[in-house]
Write a protein that holds these residues in place. Structure first.
Motif, PDB file in Angstrom:
ATOM      1  N   LYS A  38       0.871  -1.079   0.146  1.00  0.00           N
ATOM      2  CA  LYS A  38       0.173  -0.054   0.246  1.00  0.00           C
ATOM      3  C   LYS A  38       0.948   1.274  -0.155  1.00  0.00           C
ATOM      4  O   LYS A  38       1.706   1.505   0.897  1.00  0.00           O
ATOM      5  CB  LYS A  38      -0.987  -0.073   1.240  1.00  0.00           C
ATOM      6  N   PRO A  39       0.815   1.883  -1.171  1.00  0.00           N
ATOM      7  CA  PRO A  39       1.684   3.102  -1.032  1.00  0.00           C
ATOM      8  C   PRO A  39       0.967   4.078  -0.063  1.00  0.00           C
ATOM      9  O   PRO A  39       0.420   3.973   0.414  1.00  0.00           O
ATOM     10  CB  PRO A  39       1.618   3.557  -2.532  1.00  0.00           C
ATOM     11  N   HIS A  40       2.122   5.007   0.215  1.00  0.00           N
ATOM     12  CA  HIS A  40       1.962   5.956   1.441  1.00  0.00           C
ATOM     13  C   HIS A  40       0.497   6.870   1.323  1.00  0.00           C
ATOM     14  O   HIS A  40       0.062   7.140   0.230  1.00  0.00           O
ATOM     15  CB  HIS A  40       2.996   7.132   1.267  1.00  0.00           C
ATOM     16  N   LYS A  41      -0.262   6.508   2.515  1.00  0.00           N
ATOM     17  CA  LYS A  41      -1.794   7.000   2.625  1.00  0.00           C
ATOM     18  C   LYS A  41      -2.672   6.477   1.467  1.00  0.00           C
ATOM     19  O   LYS A  41      -3.754   6.905   1.421  1.00  0.00           O
ATOM     20  CB  LYS A  41      -1.695   8.635   2.353  1.00  0.00           C
ATOM     21  N   MET A  42      -2.315   5.465   0.795  1.00  0.00           N
ATOM     22  CA  MET A  42      -3.306   4.667   0.062  1.00  0.00           C
ATOM     23  C   MET A  42      -4.080   3.524   0.843  1.00  0.00           C
ATOM     24  O   MET A  42      -3.385   2.894   1.675  1.00  0.00           O
ATOM     25  CB  MET A  42      -2.826   3.830  -1.362  1.00  0.00           C
ATOM     26  N   PRO A  43      -5.257   3.593   0.746  1.00  0.00           N
ATOM     27  CA  PRO A  43      -6.039   2.707   1.506  1.00  0.00           C
ATOM     28  C   PRO A  43      -6.024   1.122   1.241  1.00  0.00           C
ATOM     29  O   PRO A  43      -6.718   0.393   1.913  1.00  0.00           O
ATOM     30  CB  PRO A  43      -7.493   3.136   1.418  1.00  0.00           C
ATOM     31  N   TYR A  44      -5.671   0.912   0.079  1.00  0.00           N
ATOM     32  CA  TYR A  44      -5.538  -0.668  -0.398  1.00  0.00           C
ATOM     33  C   TYR A  44      -4.405  -0.769  -1.344  1.00  0.00           C
ATOM     34  O   TYR A  44      -3.749   0.079  -1.508  1.00  0.00           O
ATOM     35  CB  TYR A  44      -7.032  -0.530  -1.437  1.00  0.00           C
ATOM     36  N   SER A  45      -4.360  -2.143  -1.588  1.00  0.00           N
ATOM     37  CA  SER A  45      -3.229  -2.535  -2.484  1.00  0.00           C
ATOM     38  C   SER A  45      -3.665  -2.966  -3.663  1.00  0.00           C
ATOM     39  O   SER A  45      -4.884  -2.899  -4.139  1.00  0.00           O
ATOM     40  CB  SER A  45      -2.720  -3.969  -1.936  1.00  0.00           C
ATOM     41  N   ILE A  46      -2.821  -3.188  -4.760  1.00  0.00           N
ATOM     42  CA  ILE A  46      -3.200  -3.592  -6.022  1.00  0.00           C
ATOM     43  C   ILE A  46      -3.988  -4.828  -6.012  1.00  0.00           C
ATOM     44  O   ILE A  46      -5.097  -4.887  -6.685  1.00  0.00           O
ATOM     45  CB  ILE A  46      -2.122  -3.573  -7.022  1.00  0.00           C
ATOM     46  N   TRP A  47      -3.589  -5.654  -5.212  1.00  0.00           N
ATOM     47  CA  TRP A  47      -4.457  -6.918  -5.018  1.00  0.00           C
ATOM     48  C   TRP A  47      -5.936  -6.743  -4.600  1.00  0.00           C
ATOM     49  O   TRP A  47      -6.829  -7.375  -5.199  1.00  0.00           O
ATOM     50  CB  TRP A  47      -3.806  -7.852  -3.716  1.00  0.00           C
ATOM     51  N   GLN A  48      -6.071  -5.874  -3.496  1.00  0.00           N
ATOM     52  CA  GLN A  48      -7.139  -5.610  -3.103  1.00  0.00           C
ATOM     53  C   GLN A  48      -8.138  -4.773  -4.304  1.00  0.00           C
ATOM     54  O   GLN A  48      -9.239  -5.127  -4.453  1.00  0.00           O
ATOM     55  CB  GLN A  48      -7.383  -4.469  -1.989  1.00  0.00           C
ATOM     56  N   LEU A  49      -7.601  -3.893  -5.302  1.00  0.00           N
ATOM     57  CA  LEU A  49      -8.160  -3.364  -6.288  1.00  0.00           C
ATOM     58  C   LEU A  49      -8.552  -4.365  -7.300  1.00  0.00           C
ATOM     59  O   LEU A  49      -9.500  -4.496  -8.033  1.00  0.00           O
ATOM     60  CB  LEU A  49      -7.379  -2.346  -7.039  1.00  0.00           C
ATOM     61  N   VAL A  50      -7.610  -5.382  -7.738  1.00  0.00           N
ATOM     62  CA  VAL A  50      -7.772  -6.607  -8.451  1.00  0.00           C
ATOM     63  C   VAL A  50      -9.088  -7.206  -8.125  1.00  0.00           C
ATOM     64  O   VAL A  50     -10.072  -7.683  -8.833  1.00  0.00           O
ATOM     65  CB  VAL A  50      -6.664  -7.319  -8.824  1.00  0.00           C
ATOM     66  N   GLU A  51      -9.084  -7.717  -6.737  1.00  0.00           N
ATOM     67  CA  GLU A  51     -10.206  -8.646  -6.190  1.00  0.00           C
ATOM     68  C   GLU A  51     -11.529  -7.787  -6.268  1.00  0.00           C
ATOM     69  O   GLU A  51     -12.412  -8.424  -6.593  1.00  0.00           O
ATOM     70  CB  GLU A  51      -9.880  -8.943  -5.037  1.00  0.00           C
ATOM     71  N   HIS A  52     -11.274  -6.352  -6.159  1.00  0.00           N
ATOM     72  CA  HIS A  52     -12.521  -5.715  -6.017  1.00  0.00           C
ATOM     73  C   HIS A  52     -13.243  -5.561  -7.421  1.00  0.00           C
ATOM     74  O   HIS A  52     -14.307  -5.862  -7.669  1.00  0.00           O
ATOM     75  CB  HIS A  52     -12.208  -4.304  -5.624  1.00  0.00           C
ATOM     76  N   ILE A  53     -12.255  -5.436  -8.370  1.00  0.00           N
ATOM     77  CA  ILE A  53     -12.653  -5.391  -9.697  1.00  0.00           C
ATOM     78  C   ILE A  53     -13.602  -6.742 -10.289  1.00  0.00           C
ATOM     79  O   ILE A  53     -14.463  -6.955 -10.795  1.00  0.00           O
ATOM     80  CB  ILE A  53     -11.472  -5.021 -10.791  1.00  0.00           C
ATOM     81  N   ARG A  54     -12.699  -7.947  -9.724  1.00  0.00           N
ATOM     82  CA  ARG A  54     -13.220  -9.318  -9.984  1.00  0.00           C
ATOM     83  C   ARG A  54     -14.710  -9.254  -9.446  1.00  0.00           C
ATOM     84  O   ARG A  54     -15.560 -10.139  -9.995  1.00  0.00           O
ATOM     85  CB  ARG A  54     -12.250 -10.234  -9.429  1.00  0.00           C
ATOM     86  N   ILE A  55     -14.926  -9.067  -8.003  1.00  0.00           N
ATOM     87  CA  ILE A  55     -16.229  -9.267  -7.237  1.00  0.00           C
ATOM     88  C   ILE A  55     -17.226  -8.529  -7.830  1.00  0.00           C
ATOM     89  O   ILE A  55     -18.446  -8.948  -8.146  1.00  0.00           O
ATOM     90  CB  ILE A  55     -15.930  -9.014  -5.939  1.00  0.00           C
ATOM     91  N   ALA A  56     -16.885  -7.089  -8.149  1.00  0.00           N
ATOM     92  CA  ALA A  56     -17.988  -6.437  -8.654  1.00  0.00           C
ATOM     93  C   ALA A  56     -18.406  -6.808 -10.377  1.00  0.00           C
ATOM     94  O   ALA A  56     -19.763  -6.832 -10.517  1.00  0.00           O
ATOM     95  CB  ALA A  56     -17.428  -4.624  -8.871  1.00  0.00           C
ATOM     96  N   GLN A  57     -17.374  -7.399 -11.175  1.00  0.00           N
ATOM     97  CA  GLN A  57     -17.918  -7.596 -12.383  1.00  0.00           C
ATOM     98  C   GLN A  57     -18.797  -8.937 -12.481  1.00  0.00           C
ATOM     99  O   GLN A  57     -19.576  -9.068 -12.919  1.00  0.00           O
ATOM    100  CB  GLN A  57     -16.528  -7.818 -13.157  1.00  0.00           C
ATOM    101  N   TRP A  58     -18.369  -9.816 -11.484  1.00  0.00           N
ATOM    102  CA  TRP A  58     -19.067 -11.019 -11.480  1.00  0.00           C
ATOM    103  C   TRP A  58     -20.396 -10.438 -10.961  1.00  0.00           C
ATOM    104  O   TRP A  58     -21.514 -11.135 -11.327  1.00  0.00           O
ATOM    105  CB  TRP A  58     -18.413 -11.750 -10.268  1.00  0.00           C
ATOM    106  N   ASP A  59     -20.537  -9.741  -9.924  1.00  0.00           N
ATOM    107  CA  ASP A  59     -21.823  -9.396  -9.263  1.00  0.00           C
ATOM    108  C   ASP A  59     -22.703  -8.909 -10.529  1.00  0.00           C
ATOM    109  O   ASP A  59     -23.958  -9.068 -10.699  1.00  0.00           O
ATOM    110  CB  ASP A  59     -21.517  -8.472  -8.175  1.00  0.00           C
ATOM    111  N   ILE A  60     -22.011  -7.873 -11.285  1.00  0.00           N
ATOM    112  CA  ILE A  60     -23.003  -7.359 -12.403  1.00  0.00           C
ATOM    113  C   ILE A  60     -23.490  -8.379 -13.261  1.00  0.00           C
ATOM    114  O   ILE A  60     -24.441  -8.415 -13.747  1.00  0.00           O
ATOM    115  CB  ILE A  60     -22.247  -6.235 -13.004  1.00  0.00           C
ATOM    116  N   PRO A  75     -20.258  -2.479   1.962  1.00  0.00           N
ATOM    117  CA  PRO A  75     -19.138  -2.909   1.019  1.00  0.00           C
ATOM    118  C   PRO A  75     -18.136  -3.957   1.622  1.00  0.00           C
ATOM    119  O   PRO A  75     -17.165  -4.141   0.707  1.00  0.00           O
ATOM    120  CB  PRO A  75     -18.365  -1.364   1.274  1.00  0.00           C
ATOM    121  N   ASP A  76     -18.672  -4.563   2.645  1.00  0.00           N
ATOM    122  CA  ASP A  76     -17.632  -5.429   3.244  1.00  0.00           C
ATOM    123  C   ASP A  76     -17.244  -6.571   2.406  1.00  0.00           C
ATOM    124  O   ASP A  76     -16.075  -6.983   2.231  1.00  0.00           O
ATOM    125  CB  ASP A  76     -17.993  -6.225   4.484  1.00  0.00           C
ATOM    126  N   GLU A  77     -18.107  -7.060   1.603  1.00  0.00           N
ATOM    127  CA  GLU A  77     -18.010  -8.329   0.687  1.00  0.00           C
ATOM    128  C   GLU A  77     -17.502  -8.066  -0.541  1.00  0.00           C
ATOM    129  O   GLU A  77     -17.497  -8.915  -1.509  1.00  0.00           O
ATOM    130  CB  GLU A  77     -19.162  -9.224   0.612  1.00  0.00           C
TER     131      GLU A  77
END
Length: 156
Positions: A38-60, A75-77
């Protein structure tokens, strides 16, 4: 109405960069050790973004397929707790699932092109056209964040 030209444009929007870098380009060559940082002051990692993209796209995708789908709890899940993938296999699985779900959505567009603008019989007036734009917009937004994070980490 011949919706095939519109389907073709939506497919290009989902698969090509057009005016921006694609998701696939944004993660290409990403060093494994940077996936969970997690770069300085970023709330998430690239992994978390990738997984978020996966989950949201699957949901849609699942929402677009029919009324029996139960969306994850917002937003938890929609966000993984772990900063890093548990293994190389988990990373690859997430990337493969993003591709498979994108292709499944494109197939859905082709199969239902006559109903592209017709509101679903469930939901709140959504239609397939709107859901295609939602996937493209959401993925593009987070792809930009991935690129920014890679720049902050010195790997872009």
């Amino acid at each position: 109405m011949n919706s095939q030209p519109l389907i073709d444009q939506l497919t290009q929007l989902l698969t090509q960069g057009n005016a921006h870098v694609t998701f696939e380009e944004s993660i290409k060559g990403l060093p494994a050790e940077q996936r969970g940082l997690k770069p300085h002051k970023m709330p998430y990692s690239i992994w978390q973004l990738v997984e978020h993209i996966r989950i949201a796209q699957w949901d849609i995708l699942k929402f677009s397929e029919g009324p029996d789908h139960q969306s994850p709890k917002w937003p938890d899940e929609y966000w993984p707790e772990a900063d890093s993938p548990s293994s190389e296999a988990a990373w690859k699985h997430s990337l493969q699932q993003i591709q498979a779900d994108k292709q499944a959505f494109i197939q859905l567009l082709q199969a239902r092109k006559a109903q592209l603008l017709e509101p679903f019989a469930y939901g709140n007036g959504q239609n397939l056209f709107r859901e295609a734009l939602l996937i493209a917009d959401h993925t593009s937004y987070h792809t930009g964040q991935i690129i920014l994070m890679r720049r902050l980490l010195g790997s872009w």
